[in-house]
Design a protein around this motif. Structure first.
Motif, short mmCIF file in Angstrom:
data_model
loop_
_atom_site.label_atom_id
_atom_site.label_comp_id
_atom_site.label_asym_id
_atom_site.label_seq_id
_atom_site.Cartn_x
_atom_site.Cartn_y
_atom_site.Cartn_z
N ALA A 1 34.95 11.35 -62.39
CA ALA A 1 34.97 11.82 -61.00
C ALA A 1 33.56 12.23 -60.56
CB ALA A 1 35.94 12.99 -60.86
N ALA A 2 32.82 12.87 -61.45
CA ALA A 2 31.45 13.30 -61.10
C ALA A 2 30.53 12.09 -60.91
CB ALA A 2 30.90 14.22 -62.17
N GLN A 3 30.66 11.09 -61.75
CA GLN A 3 29.85 9.88 -61.59
C GLN A 3 30.15 9.19 -60.26
OE1 GLN A 3 31.05 7.99 -65.27
NE2 GLN A 3 28.97 8.17 -66.12
N ALA A 4 31.42 9.08 -59.91
CA ALA A 4 31.80 8.44 -58.64
C ALA A 4 31.20 9.19 -57.47
CB ALA A 4 33.31 8.37 -58.52
N ARG B 1 21.96 13.07 -61.92
CA ARG B 1 22.22 14.26 -61.12
C ARG B 1 21.76 14.00 -59.69
NH1 ARG B 1 19.10 19.32 -63.17
NH2 ARG B 1 19.64 20.05 -61.08
N VAL B 2 22.29 14.76 -58.78
CA VAL B 2 21.87 14.71 -57.39
C VAL B 2 21.56 16.14 -56.96
CG1 VAL B 2 22.61 14.26 -55.01
CG2 VAL B 2 23.23 12.66 -56.82
N ASP B 3 20.37 16.35 -56.42
CA ASP B 3 19.92 17.69 -56.04
C ASP B 3 19.78 17.82 -54.52
OD1 ASP B 3 19.69 18.73 -58.68
OD2 ASP B 3 17.87 17.55 -58.93
N ALA B 4 20.77 17.34 -53.80
CA ALA B 4 20.68 17.32 -52.34
C ALA B 4 20.92 18.72 -51.76
CB ALA B 4 21.70 16.35 -51.77
N GLN B 5 20.31 18.94 -50.59
CA GLN B 5 20.59 20.10 -49.76
C GLN B 5 20.59 19.60 -48.33
OE1 GLN B 5 17.99 23.47 -50.41
NE2 GLN B 5 18.35 23.50 -52.62
#
Length: 417
Positions: free
Chosen positions: A23-26, A296-300
């Motif tokens: 789920a996290a990868q998707a 990982r994704v570090d979006a804001q």
């Protein structure tokens, strides 16, 4: 703009025959496909960045009339790039060499001009698929439709008001959607692809015939078969979504259900969509070839209500465990979160939502309510405050933000502000 080309990204490429996604990868695949996994630009946003980091990824921008905060089509680029000159998007939409045109994509949308030939099947079906009022005018008053088109050819671009002399006398205007017959004729011509928007002034559409708006290379491009045109639109959708079910793919350009199912099956057979099992998803899923799976994704980012990341509500719930509804048309006393609510993306999760209003007269961004999601990290209020100051500055409100004490996150947000 080339919606068929793979986006550049610092994340690792997915194996071509990946069979399962967590789920996290998707979730991270979807965010990368939409342009939220890129590092900050570190420079002013120019036209090239707007095209390559936003338009080439999302494929189209939804248009909406609500202006309580900012027009909907301007917000996706801000969410992905930060402060930018909205004139860059206006030039791509309304000035030669025109890169975008208005048509029905996912609702009313700005779409890359190169996709116009792939939407001609929809234009050709206007008599069957356009809304009832448009179809009725085309059937009952073809003389009016012809007269409107002739006037546009002679004098365009024109607004519906400029063509009011062709209308029959009317009684008092009713609801906002109480269109005149001339407006219905214009919208039928718009749906059928004979006219489009040459420009907008104060958001009012100025219609003109397509030969004066679209590039000659687009007008002269051959018309593909309906099935190939729909496959092209599904390829754009797959690239923009990263991983998706057939209904997700279908919804991106609002394709007919039966035809979408056939086209998706054809793309799977051709190896252009890769079947994949996604943890927690009950429907079959498909991975776009070349889709990235970031570690990982570090979006804001604050995400607008009409952003393509959150168009399909069941998909948003599947990806983020986030139940999102637009409450603009819900009576005020029945709203749960507010009138114009933007989710906050932090990392790879939607962790909060805020009801926002741009108080242009007062020169301040107003937070009508702020709500945190269960399990939101401790820094949510501070990140949200920084994003709100950033949004206020971009809107020309001087960076000022005022929050009302409504919603569970409001006390922490007011303190952070």
């Amino acid at each position: 703009m080339d919606p068929a080309s793979p986006p550049s990204s610092p994340v690792a490429a997915a194996p071509r025959r990946r069979e399962r996604l967590s789920a996290a990868q998707a979730r991270r695949v979807a965010l990368a496909a939409q342009g939220f996994a890129d590092p900050p630009l570190g420079r002013d946003v120019d036209g090239r960045a707007l095209r390559t980091r936003v338009l080439d990824r999302v494929g189209l921008l939804q248009i909406d009339s609500v202006n309580v905060l900012q027009r909907a089509h301007y917000l996706p680029a801000f969410s992905r790039l930060g402060a930018y000159d909205t004139g860059l998007l206006d030039r791509l939409s309304h000035h030669a060499p025109r890169r975008l045109f208005e048509y029905w994509g996912h609702e009313a949308s700005l779409i890359g001009v190169e996709l116009q030939p792939h939407l001609r099947w929809r234009m050709r079906r206007a008599h069957d698929d356009a809304w009832g009022g448009m179809r009725r005018i085309a059937t009952e008053r073809p003389d009016l439709v012809a007269a409107v088109l002739e006037d546009l050819r002679d004098r365009g671009p024109l607004t519906a008001g400029d063509l009011a002399h062709l209308d029959a006398p009317r009684g008092p205007k009713g609801t906002w959607w109480d269109w005149s017959d001339v407006k219905r004729a214009l919208e039928f011509l718009f749906w059928s692809g004979e006219v489009t928007s040459a420009r907008r002034r104060r958001f009012e559409r100025h219609y003109d015939v397509i030969e004066r708006v679209l590039p000659a290379t687009v007008l002269s491009a051959p018309t593909p078969d309906d099935d190939e045109a729909q496959r092209t639109l599904l390829r754009v959708a797959a690239k923009a979504l990263g991983v998706a079910t057939e209904p997700d793919l279908r919804d991106y350009f609002r394709l007919p259900s039966a035809e979408s199912k056939l086209r998706v099956a054809e793309l799977v057979e051709a190896g252009e969509l890769l079947p994949v099992a996604v943890e927690g998803w009950t429907a079959p899923a498909y991975l776009a070839p070349g889709a990235r799976v970031p570690r990982r994704v570090d979006a804001q980012a604050l995400v607008g209500p009409f952003d393509s990341l959150i168009w399909e509500r069941p998909r948003v719930q599947r990806l983020f465990g986030f139940r999102y509804r637009i409450e603009i048309y819900v009576p005020k006393e029945r709203r749960v979160h507010g009138y114009y609510v933007l989710p906050l993306l932090l990392g790879d999760r939607l962790v909060a939502r805020v009801d926002l209003k741009s108080d242009r007269a007062g020169g301040v961004l107003r937070v009508q309510a702020a709500h945190a999601e269960p399990g939101a990290p401790e820094e949510t209020a501070e990140v949200l405050a920084a994003q709100l100051h950033r949004l206020s500055a971009w809107l020309g409100l001087g960076g000022d933000v005022v929050a009302r004490p409504h919603g569970g996150l409001a006390p922490a947000l007011r303190s952070a502000l």
